[in-house]
Design a protein around this motif. Structure first.
Motif, PDB file in Angstrom:
ATOM      1  N   ILE A  86     -12.184  33.992 -35.776  1.00  0.00           N
ATOM      2  CA  ILE A  86     -11.386  35.026 -35.117  1.00  0.00           C
ATOM      3  C   ILE A  86      -9.922  34.902 -35.530  1.00  0.00           C
ATOM      4  N   ARG A  87      -9.407  33.674 -35.588  1.00  0.00           N
ATOM      5  CA  ARG A  87      -8.022  33.463 -36.027  1.00  0.00           C
ATOM      6  C   ARG A  87      -7.824  33.904 -37.470  1.00  0.00           C
ATOM      7  N   ARG A  88      -8.792  33.585 -38.305  1.00  0.00           N
ATOM      8  CA  ARG A  88      -8.683  33.862 -39.740  1.00  0.00           C
ATOM      9  C   ARG A  88      -8.759  35.362 -40.039  1.00  0.00           C
ATOM     10  N   GLU A  89      -9.730  36.046 -39.455  1.00  0.00           N
ATOM     11  CA  GLU A  89      -9.979  37.440 -39.786  1.00  0.00           C
ATOM     12  C   GLU A  89      -9.322  38.426 -38.821  1.00  0.00           C
ATOM     13  N   GLY A  90      -9.013  37.979 -37.614  1.00  0.00           N
ATOM     14  CA  GLY A  90      -8.373  38.851 -36.641  1.00  0.00           C
ATOM     15  C   GLY A  90      -9.330  39.668 -35.803  1.00  0.00           C
ATOM     16  N   VAL A  91     -10.530  39.904 -36.301  1.00  0.00           N
ATOM     17  CA  VAL A  91     -11.538  40.660 -35.556  1.00  0.00           C
ATOM     18  C   VAL A  91     -12.869  39.929 -35.644  1.00  0.00           C
ATOM     19  N   ALA A  92     -13.724  40.156 -34.642  1.00  0.00           N
ATOM     20  CA  ALA A  92     -15.056  39.558 -34.630  1.00  0.00           C
ATOM     21  C   ALA A  92     -15.928  40.360 -33.670  1.00  0.00           C
ATOM     22  N   THR A  93     -17.225  40.117 -33.719  1.00  0.00           N
ATOM     23  CA  THR A  93     -18.135  40.801 -32.805  1.00  0.00           C
ATOM     24  C   THR A  93     -17.931  40.251 -31.395  1.00  0.00           C
ATOM     25  N   LEU A  94     -18.436  40.950 -30.415  1.00  0.00           N
ATOM     26  CA  LEU A  94     -18.294  40.508 -29.029  1.00  0.00           C
ATOM     27  C   LEU A  94     -19.017  39.189 -28.785  1.00  0.00           C
ATOM     28  N   ALA A  95     -20.148  39.000 -29.452  1.00  0.00           N
ATOM     29  CA  ALA A  95     -20.881  37.740 -29.303  1.00  0.00           C
ATOM     30  C   ALA A  95     -20.069  36.574 -29.857  1.00  0.00           C
ATOM     31  N   THR A  96     -19.378  36.777 -30.965  1.00  0.00           N
ATOM     32  CA  THR A  96     -18.552  35.717 -31.541  1.00  0.00           C
ATOM     33  C   THR A  96     -17.396  35.372 -30.608  1.00  0.00           C
ATOM     34  N   HIS A  97     -16.810  36.371 -29.980  1.00  0.00           N
ATOM     35  CA  HIS A  97     -15.751  36.107 -29.005  1.00  0.00           C
ATOM     36  C   HIS A  97     -16.293  35.291 -27.830  1.00  0.00           C
ATOM     37  N   ALA A  98     -17.511  35.600 -27.376  1.00  0.00           N
ATOM     38  CA  ALA A  98     -18.107  34.871 -26.261  1.00  0.00           C
ATOM     39  C   ALA A  98     -18.443  33.435 -26.659  1.00  0.00           C
ATOM     40  N   ILE A  99     -18.915  33.235 -27.878  1.00  0.00           N
ATOM     41  CA  ILE A  99     -19.206  31.884 -28.368  1.00  0.00           C
ATOM     42  C   ILE A  99     -17.911  31.080 -28.462  1.00  0.00           C
ATOM     43  N   ALA A 100     -16.854  31.718 -28.939  1.00  0.00           N
ATOM     44  CA  ALA A 100     -15.561  31.034 -29.035  1.00  0.00           C
ATOM     45  C   ALA A 100     -15.030  30.654 -27.659  1.00  0.00           C
ATOM     46  N   ALA A 101     -15.422  31.400 -26.634  1.00  0.00           N
ATOM     47  CA  ALA A 101     -14.994  31.095 -25.270  1.00  0.00           C
ATOM     48  C   ALA A 101     -15.821  29.981 -24.650  1.00  0.00           C
ATOM     49  N   GLY A 102     -16.902  29.565 -25.314  1.00  0.00           N
ATOM     50  CA  GLY A 102     -17.652  28.408 -24.837  1.00  0.00           C
ATOM     51  C   GLY A 102     -19.091  28.646 -24.428  1.00  0.00           C
ATOM     52  N   LEU A 103     -19.629  29.806 -24.648  1.00  0.00           N
ATOM     53  CA  LEU A 103     -21.029  30.065 -24.296  1.00  0.00           C
ATOM     54  C   LEU A 103     -21.959  29.700 -25.441  1.00  0.00           C
ATOM     55  N   GLY A 104     -23.230  29.489 -25.107  1.00  0.00           N
ATOM     56  CA  GLY A 104     -24.247  29.306 -26.123  1.00  0.00           C
ATOM     57  C   GLY A 104     -24.624  30.652 -26.721  1.00  0.00           C
ATOM     58  N   VAL A 105     -25.451  30.620 -27.748  1.00  0.00           N
ATOM     59  CA  VAL A 105     -25.793  31.851 -28.458  1.00  0.00           C
ATOM     60  C   VAL A 105     -26.549  32.824 -27.560  1.00  0.00           C
ATOM     61  N   LYS A 106     -27.527  32.336 -26.831  1.00  0.00           N
ATOM     62  CA  LYS A 106     -28.337  33.205 -25.980  1.00  0.00           C
ATOM     63  C   LYS A 106     -27.486  33.855 -24.889  1.00  0.00           C
ATOM     64  N   GLU A 107     -26.647  33.062 -24.239  1.00  0.00           N
ATOM     65  CA  GLU A 107     -25.777  33.598 -23.192  1.00  0.00           C
ATOM     66  C   GLU A 107     -24.732  34.540 -23.781  1.00  0.00           C
ATOM     67  N   ALA A 108     -24.244  34.211 -24.987  1.00  0.00           N
ATOM     68  CA  ALA A 108     -23.234  35.050 -25.637  1.00  0.00           C
ATOM     69  C   ALA A 108     -23.794  36.427 -25.951  1.00  0.00           C
ATOM     70  N   ARG A 109     -25.045  36.495 -26.360  1.00  0.00           N
ATOM     71  CA  ARG A 109     -25.666  37.792 -26.632  1.00  0.00           C
ATOM     72  C   ARG A 109     -25.770  38.619 -25.362  1.00  0.00           C
ATOM     73  N   SER A 110     -26.078  37.975 -24.258  1.00  0.00           N
ATOM     74  CA  SER A 110     -26.181  38.666 -22.980  1.00  0.00           C
ATOM     75  C   SER A 110     -24.824  39.214 -22.545  1.00  0.00           C
ATOM     76  N   VAL A 111     -23.798  38.383 -22.635  1.00  0.00           N
ATOM     77  CA  VAL A 111     -22.453  38.816 -22.262  1.00  0.00           C
ATOM     78  C   VAL A 111     -21.972  39.917 -23.195  1.00  0.00           C
ATOM     79  N   ALA A 112     -22.287  39.793 -24.481  1.00  0.00           N
ATOM     80  CA  ALA A 112     -21.869  40.803 -25.452  1.00  0.00           C
ATOM     81  C   ALA A 112     -22.471  42.162 -25.123  1.00  0.00           C
ATOM     82  N   GLY A 113     -23.717  42.187 -24.702  1.00  0.00           N
ATOM     83  CA  GLY A 113     -24.350  43.443 -24.315  1.00  0.00           C
ATOM     84  C   GLY A 113     -23.645  44.091 -23.136  1.00  0.00           C
ATOM     85  N   SER A 114     -23.272  43.279 -22.166  1.00  0.00           N
ATOM     86  CA  SER A 114     -22.563  43.807 -20.999  1.00  0.00           C
ATOM     87  C   SER A 114     -21.162  44.278 -21.374  1.00  0.00           C
ATOM     88  N   LEU A 115     -20.491  43.520 -22.232  1.00  0.00           N
ATOM     89  CA  LEU A 115     -19.155  43.932 -22.676  1.00  0.00           C
ATOM     90  C   LEU A 115     -19.218  45.219 -23.491  1.00  0.00           C
TER      91      LEU A 115
END
Length: 113
Positions: free
Chosen positions: A25-54
């Motif tokens: 995210i720092r390098r490219e400036g943009v990322a998918t919602l799941a990548t933002h959730a993973i960077a915030a500390g979630l696992g992949v499965k939970e990040a996909r769930s949060v990304a769908g809601s976001l």
């Protein structure tokens, strides 16, 4: 493998995943919602769930993001939408999760901008 080793590996794997996502995210400036959730500390499965809601709340926030293409294992190309930190923060303000872990991530995403 004993319990301590398994736990240590899981912790290291999770920390590595979130560090790499944050670096992307720092390098490219943009990322998918799941990548933002993973960077915030979630696992992949939970990040996909949060990304769908976001993603559902992105329309309410008036955020469009940038359309891009993601490649899975160099075989399949998928159309995805990438968002900046400021856009994710605007979406996260609207997002109202129920799980305590998701509430923590929503707060981190809202403060990221």
């Amino acid at each position: 493998m004993n319990d301590r080793t398994r736990t240590a590996r899981q912790t290291l794997r999770q920390r590595t995943r979130s560090t790499r996502a944050a670096a992307k995210i720092r390098r490219e400036g943009v990322a998918t919602l799941a990548t933002h959730a993973i960077a915030a500390g979630l696992g992949v499965k939970e990040a996909r769930s949060v990304a769908g809601s976001l993603r559902k709340n992105a329309d309410k926030a008036g955020v469009t993001g940038q359309v891009g293409i993601s490649y899975a294992k160099n075989i399949e190309a998928h159309i995805c939408t990438r968002y900046s930190r400021a856009e994710v923060a605007r979406i996260a303000v609207i997002y109202r999760p129920r799980k305590p872990a998701y509430k923590t991530v929503a707060a981190k995403l809202a403060l990221a901008a």
